[in-house]
Design an enzyme around this catalytic site. Structure first.
Site, PDB file in Angstrom:
ATOM      1  N   GLU A 148      75.880  -8.336 -27.898  1.00  0.00           N
ATOM      2  CA  GLU A 148      76.769  -7.339 -28.519  1.00  0.00           C
ATOM      3  C   GLU A 148      76.531  -7.192 -30.016  1.00  0.00           C
ATOM      4  OE1 GLU A 148      77.644  -9.531 -26.242  1.00  0.00           O
ATOM      5  OE2 GLU A 148      79.097  -8.706 -24.830  1.00  0.00           O
ATOM      6  N   GLU A 202      79.861 -12.226 -19.356  1.00  0.00           N
ATOM      7  CA  GLU A 202      81.306 -12.520 -19.422  1.00  0.00           C
ATOM      8  C   GLU A 202      81.918 -12.596 -18.017  1.00  0.00           C
ATOM      9  OE1 GLU A 202      81.820  -9.419 -22.442  1.00  0.00           O
ATOM     10  OE2 GLU A 202      82.977 -10.894 -23.583  1.00  0.00           O
ATOM     11  N   GLY A 248      78.890  -8.042 -21.191  1.00  0.00           N
ATOM     12  CA  GLY A 248      79.943  -8.087 -20.182  1.00  0.00           C
ATOM     13  C   GLY A 248      79.465  -8.691 -18.870  1.00  0.00           C
ATOM     14  N   ALA A 274      78.639  -4.112 -20.363  1.00  0.00           N
ATOM     15  CA  ALA A 274      79.504  -2.933 -20.297  1.00  0.00           C
ATOM     16  C   ALA A 274      78.621  -1.690 -20.287  1.00  0.00           C
ATOM     17  CB  ALA A 274      80.413  -2.917 -21.518  1.00  0.00           C
TER      18      ALA A 274
HETATM   19  N1  3HC Z   1      75.035   0.586 -20.541  1.00  0.00           N
HETATM   20  C1  3HC Z   1      74.590   1.802 -20.182  1.00  0.00           C
HETATM   21  N2  3HC Z   1      73.289   2.063 -19.934  1.00  0.00           N
HETATM   22  C2  3HC Z   1      72.421   1.049 -20.055  1.00  0.00           C
HETATM   23  C3  3HC Z   1      72.821  -0.239 -20.421  1.00  0.00           C
HETATM   24  C4  3HC Z   1      74.201  -0.467 -20.661  1.00  0.00           C
HETATM   25  N3  3HC Z   1      74.671  -1.673 -20.987  1.00  0.00           N
HETATM   26  N4  3HC Z   1      71.736  -1.032 -20.454  1.00  0.00           N
HETATM   27  C5  3HC Z   1      70.692  -0.262 -20.126  1.00  0.00           C
HETATM   28  N5  3HC Z   1      71.112   0.994 -19.861  1.00  0.00           N
HETATM   29  C6  3HC Z   1      70.287   2.134 -19.414  1.00  0.00           C
HETATM   30  C7  3HC Z   1      69.279   2.554 -20.456  1.00  0.00           C
HETATM   31  O1  3HC Z   1      69.842   3.472 -21.362  1.00  0.00           O
HETATM   32  C8  3HC Z   1      68.199   3.156 -19.594  1.00  0.00           C
HETATM   33  O2  3HC Z   1      68.628   4.442 -19.254  1.00  0.00           O
HETATM   34  P1  3HC Z   1      67.564   5.627 -19.050  1.00  0.00           P
HETATM   35  O3  3HC Z   1      66.631   5.168 -17.994  1.00  0.00           O
HETATM   36  O4  3HC Z   1      68.419   6.781 -18.690  1.00  0.00           O
HETATM   37  O5  3HC Z   1      66.885   5.776 -20.388  1.00  0.00           O
HETATM   38  C9  3HC Z   1      68.222   2.312 -18.337  1.00  0.00           C
HETATM   39  O6  3HC Z   1      69.510   1.689 -18.317  1.00  0.00           O
HETATM   40  C10 3HC Z   1      67.169   1.238 -18.286  1.00  0.00           C
HETATM   41  O7  3HC Z   1      67.249   0.480 -19.485  1.00  0.00           O
HETATM   42  P2  3HC Z   1      65.943   0.018 -20.274  1.00  0.00           P
HETATM   43  O8  3HC Z   1      65.006   1.153 -20.410  1.00  0.00           O
HETATM   44  O9  3HC Z   1      66.398  -0.655 -21.498  1.00  0.00           O
HETATM   45  O10 3HC Z   1      65.341  -1.019 -19.221  1.00  0.00           O
HETATM   46  P3  3HC Z   1      64.603  -2.378 -19.489  1.00  0.00           P
HETATM   47  O11 3HC Z   1      64.242  -2.882 -18.149  1.00  0.00           O
HETATM   48  O12 3HC Z   1      63.541  -2.224 -20.520  1.00  0.00           O
HETATM   49  O13 3HC Z   1      65.694  -3.362 -20.148  1.00  0.00           O
HETATM   50  C11 3HC Z   1      67.832  -4.446 -20.372  1.00  0.00           C
HETATM   51  C12 3HC Z   1      66.805  -3.778 -19.410  1.00  0.00           C
HETATM   52  C13 3HC Z   1      67.213  -5.732 -20.945  1.00  0.00           C
HETATM   53  C14 3HC Z   1      69.045  -4.766 -19.572  1.00  0.00           C
HETATM   54  C15 3HC Z   1      68.141  -3.478 -21.534  1.00  0.00           C
HETATM   55  O14 3HC Z   1      68.477  -2.226 -20.990  1.00  0.00           O
HETATM   56  C16 3HC Z   1      69.270  -3.895 -22.421  1.00  0.00           C
HETATM   57  O15 3HC Z   1      69.081  -4.707 -23.301  1.00  0.00           O
HETATM   58  N6  3HC Z   1      70.461  -3.293 -22.220  1.00  0.00           N
HETATM   59  C17 3HC Z   1      71.603  -3.453 -23.078  1.00  0.00           C
HETATM   60  C18 3HC Z   1      72.212  -4.799 -22.971  1.00  0.00           C
HETATM   61  C19 3HC Z   1      73.426  -4.887 -23.859  1.00  0.00           C
HETATM   62  O16 3HC Z   1      73.390  -4.645 -25.038  1.00  0.00           O
HETATM   63  N7  3HC Z   1      74.551  -5.307 -23.265  1.00  0.00           N
HETATM   64  C20 3HC Z   1      75.779  -5.449 -23.970  1.00  0.00           C
HETATM   65  C21 3HC Z   1      76.587  -4.227 -23.812  1.00  0.00           C
HETATM   66  S1  3HC Z   1      78.074  -4.300 -24.750  1.00  0.00           S
HETATM   67  C22 3HC Z   1      79.135  -5.208 -23.787  1.00  0.00           C
HETATM   68  O17 3HC Z   1      78.764  -5.674 -22.751  1.00  0.00           O
HETATM   69  C23 3HC Z   1      80.504  -5.333 -24.314  1.00  0.00           C
HETATM   70  C24 3HC Z   1      81.302  -6.361 -23.608  1.00  0.00           C
HETATM   71  O18 3HC Z   1      81.334  -7.530 -24.344  1.00  0.00           O
HETATM   72  C25 3HC Z   1      82.728  -5.888 -23.410  1.00  0.00           C
END
Ligand code: 3HC
Length: 694
Positions: free
Chosen positions: A124, A104, A101, A62
């Protein structure tokens, strides 16, 4: 431009999600996926669908930046349901990370074909949440509730092979991923039947339930503070106890409540803060890092050895330098011993250990640093010693080499002034153990060249660290604020609290250890000697000083703030220490009184927040969120409160200002008077974020 394009190949529509940098599922992407599914459903030329993504990441989940804002349609669960209910089979083509997501979406597909390098996970939990788009229901149905719960509880992604073994992936593509997924989809369409995860129940056996309940009970015992673990247990239990739709609704309700919970807000703040720290205000993209192919570390003590291990781990050849062969041999033996322990524990292979050792060369004499691109000095914390080393390095190292000091307190500008090239000098403050701790304070001197700063931050990331740029002052950001807590903790003892009460308030707050247990572990003599050396700059710690004078150095002498009978790790209360504290209160003419947990928290943490505000005023840290991640990653401040500055906003800056005014009046300590910045923010915005936006 739509963030989802449709490429049709031979009866299979390939939907390509393209929303750089990580294909997060923003409202636009959700809408585009739903539209694309509807469009191909209506196209008689299409029999099957492959869901793919552009770039390195499949879908990172997400869009976290949308959380806490008014929801925009369509909701992710609706898009997920549209995929699962598609009348044409959908196969996910997972090229890289499929997270949250993103996974998912893939779980709703009728099969998953993954690239050999793909990783699949539901992280998450790390954001204080649980999966909110069916993950808690579909994953258990695919792989069993016990393994699914374990995966969601850790939040760590699993590699392709493991995903295949679990039954999460159906196949690993051995050739072109899209072709593989499209062929798979075509075969399902030809067979005319495919399964939906929601309809599977074969893995949900009695044994699976028992195993899930056992792991869940353990998890609940361990997590008292964040509400997401109980929510996860409840949601997963729904696969056994509730019809699918009802369980899905329960999951969503938990998810929404958690998004609004302060713990998730704090963890999301930390997530974005870590990424924000990489940006240096005013630093243009034209500033390029200097190449680093060879390093040298001066000093083979615990710190120097740990730093050398960081380079070796990152595959950068490093020369470990000492003045005497004996110290060098001891340092190399310590490194080897550390690696051997990891090999014995199974966390490192023998081959990896050999490769790392091969990256470390031992040498006597600073001349061995001649060809290094960066030299990290980790010698004794003494200005005279460091000045001599830097004077020599200036002569023996090649032009353009970065000269870094791993000082914790000393003036980096003064160290730079001992060389003819202050622009090449920077502070790299590692935390102990250097090969384990994630934080790296990168200290920018007055004359540090922009490309030296950029190189240092870049190198920090290559070493697997979280580098945060800070300015020059006594103790930089972390230790400068720690000194305030140390002083406040000592004051509390004299005012009437006992060590175990202060420590309990701190561990209840979420730290792993309280300040006095920590002092006993680190050695009371260390702070005592440092205070003597620092003179006026040192905080007042009369209790610690009195204990040290008695030879009570903490765990290593079996006695400190606590007693450690027969080498015990956890200390017990010591009547002798407590009597000494009472006597010191009497001597200072202080009438002892008791303190509540909240009062202890305020007295310890408000002065730290105040110091943080002064650090911001002075430009030592670029933003409040940098201070937060320094404390979360270097000093074990509980991430679910977001770090000291984020926590302060939750308490209310006006309340903190009032509390500080009271403390300043009570103690007569002018340094406790609220910083001008804190007063200003308390008066209007009430938040540090407003400062950053300005
Ligand atoms: N939403 C919004 N922005 C995100 C994002 C997300 N899920 N994941 C990464 N970004 C953004 C970062 O903030 C960053 O932005 P910036 O360049 O402006 O600072 C950019 O994308 C690149 O991210 P990273 O610097 O972290 O890049 P990496 O290559 O080092 O890592 C990654 C990539 C492994 C995908 C890492 O970004 C990550 O772990 N992201 C989060 C994953 C996460 O927690 N997902 C679950 C979200 S909650 C969800 O999905 C709820 C659902 O169940 C309904």
């Amino acid at each position: 431009m739509t963030p989802v394009r449709i490429e049709a190949t031979n009866g299979v529509a390939v939907l390509v999600i393209d929303n750089p940098p990580v294909n997060a599922l923003s409202a636009a992407v959700r809408g585009a996926i739903a539209d694309a599914i509807a469009a191909v459903a209506a196209d008689p030329a299409i029999q099957a669908i492959a869901l793919a993504a552009a770039g390195k990441v499949f879908v990172a989940g997400a869009d976290i930046s949308e959380f806490g804002k008014p929801p925009l349609p369509p909701a992710l669960p609706e898009v997920v349901a549209a995929i699962e209910d598609s009348a044409k089979p959908v196969v996910a083509a997972i090229n890289g990370m499929a997270l949250g997501g993103g996974l998912e979406l893939a779980l709703a597909c009728h099969a998953r074909v993954v690239a050999p390098s793909a990783k699949l996970g539901l992280p998450e939990i790390k954001l204080g949440l649980i999966p909110g788009a069916g993950g808690t229901q579909r994953l258990p149905r695919l792989i069993g509730a016990a393994p699914a719960f374990a995966l969601m509880l850790s939040g760590d992604p699993v590699p392709a092979q493991k995903a295949l073994a679990l039954g999460l992936a159906d196949a690993i593509a051995d050739g072109d991923l899209i072709v593989g997924a499209a062929d798979h989809a075509r075969a399902l369409a030809a067979a005319g039947s495919w399964t939906k995860a929601r309809e599977r129940a074969d893995k949900l056996t009695t044994e699976d339930r028992a195993a899930f309940e056992a792991v869940a009970a353990e998890a609940l015992k361990r997590s008292a503070r964040i509400p997401n673990v109980p929510a996860l247990v409840d949601a997963v239990r729904g696969v056994f106890d509730k019809p699918f739709a009802e369980a899905l609704a329960a999951e969503r309700a938990h998810f929404k409540a958690l998004v609004a919970d302060p713990s998730s807000k704090a963890l999301r703040h930390v997530f974005f803060a870590e990424r924000e720290a990489a940006r240096i205000p005013g630093m243009g993209k034209e500033v390029k890092a200097r190449p680093i192919t060879k390093a040298a570390v001066i000093g083979a003590g615990t710190m120097g050895g740990g730093i050398a291990m960081c380079f070796a781990q990152a595959g950068i050849p490093v020369t470990l330098i000492e003045v005497k062969a004996e110290a060098l041999d001891a340092g190399m033996a310590r490194i080897r011993g550390n690696y051997e322990t990891s090999v014995k524990r199974g966390s490192l292979s023998q081959a990896a250990m050999d490769a790392r050792m091969a990256h470390i060369t031992a040498a006597v004499g600073l001349e061995a640093a001649a060809d290094a691109d960066i030299v990290v000095e980790a010698a004794f914390e003494d200005m005279g010693v460091k000045a001599e080393i830097f004077g020599t390095l200036d002569k023996v190292t090649r032009p353009g080499a970065i000269l870094a000091t791993n000082t914790s307190y000393l003036d980096v500008d003064a160290i730079a002034a001992t060389t003819s090239r202050p622009q090449d000098v920077v502070g790299l403050h590692f935390f102990s153990p250097a090969n384990v701790m994630r934080l790296l304070e990168v200290v920018r001197g007055a004359k540090t060249a922009p490309d030296v700063l950029v190189t240092s931050l870049d190198l920090g990331r290559k070493l697997g660290k979280l580098p945060v740029a800070v300015g020059v002052c006594y103790g930089f950001v972390g230790n400068r604020m720690l000194a305030k807590r140390t002083q406040a903790a000592e004051r509390l003892l004299l005012a009437g609290a006992l060590p175990h009460e202060v420590d309990a308030a701190v561990t209840d707050f979420g730290f792993r250890m309280g300040p006095f247990a920590m002092a006993d572990l680190a050695g009371i003599d260390i702070g005592w000697r440092a205070r003597k050396a620092a003179g006026d700059k040192a905080v007042k710690a009369p209790v610690a000083d009195a204990l040290a004078e008695l030879g009570r150095f903490g765990q290593k002498t079996g006695r400190g703030f606590y007693l450690y009978p027969e080498g015990a790790r956890a200390g017990v209360r010591d009547p002798e220490t407590e009597a000494l504290i009472v006597a010191l209160s009497e001597k200072a003419g202080i009438a002892r009184r008791s303190f509540t947990r909240e009062e202890i928290e305020a007295r310890l943490f408000y002065p730290m927040v105040n110091e943080g505000a002064k650090i911001l005023e002075e430009g030592i840290a670029a933003r409040a969120s940098d201070i937060d991640i320094i404390w979360v990653n270097g000093y074990n401040w509980p991430a679910f409160t977001g770090g000291p500055m984020h926590w302060a906003e939750g308490v209310g800056l006006a309340k903190i200002v009032a509390g500080l005014e009271e403390m300043a009046a009570e103690t007569g300590d002018v340094s406790l008077e609220p910083a001008a910045l804190l007063k200003r923010l308390a008066g209007n915005a009430g938040s540090f974020a407003a400062l950053e936006a300005a």
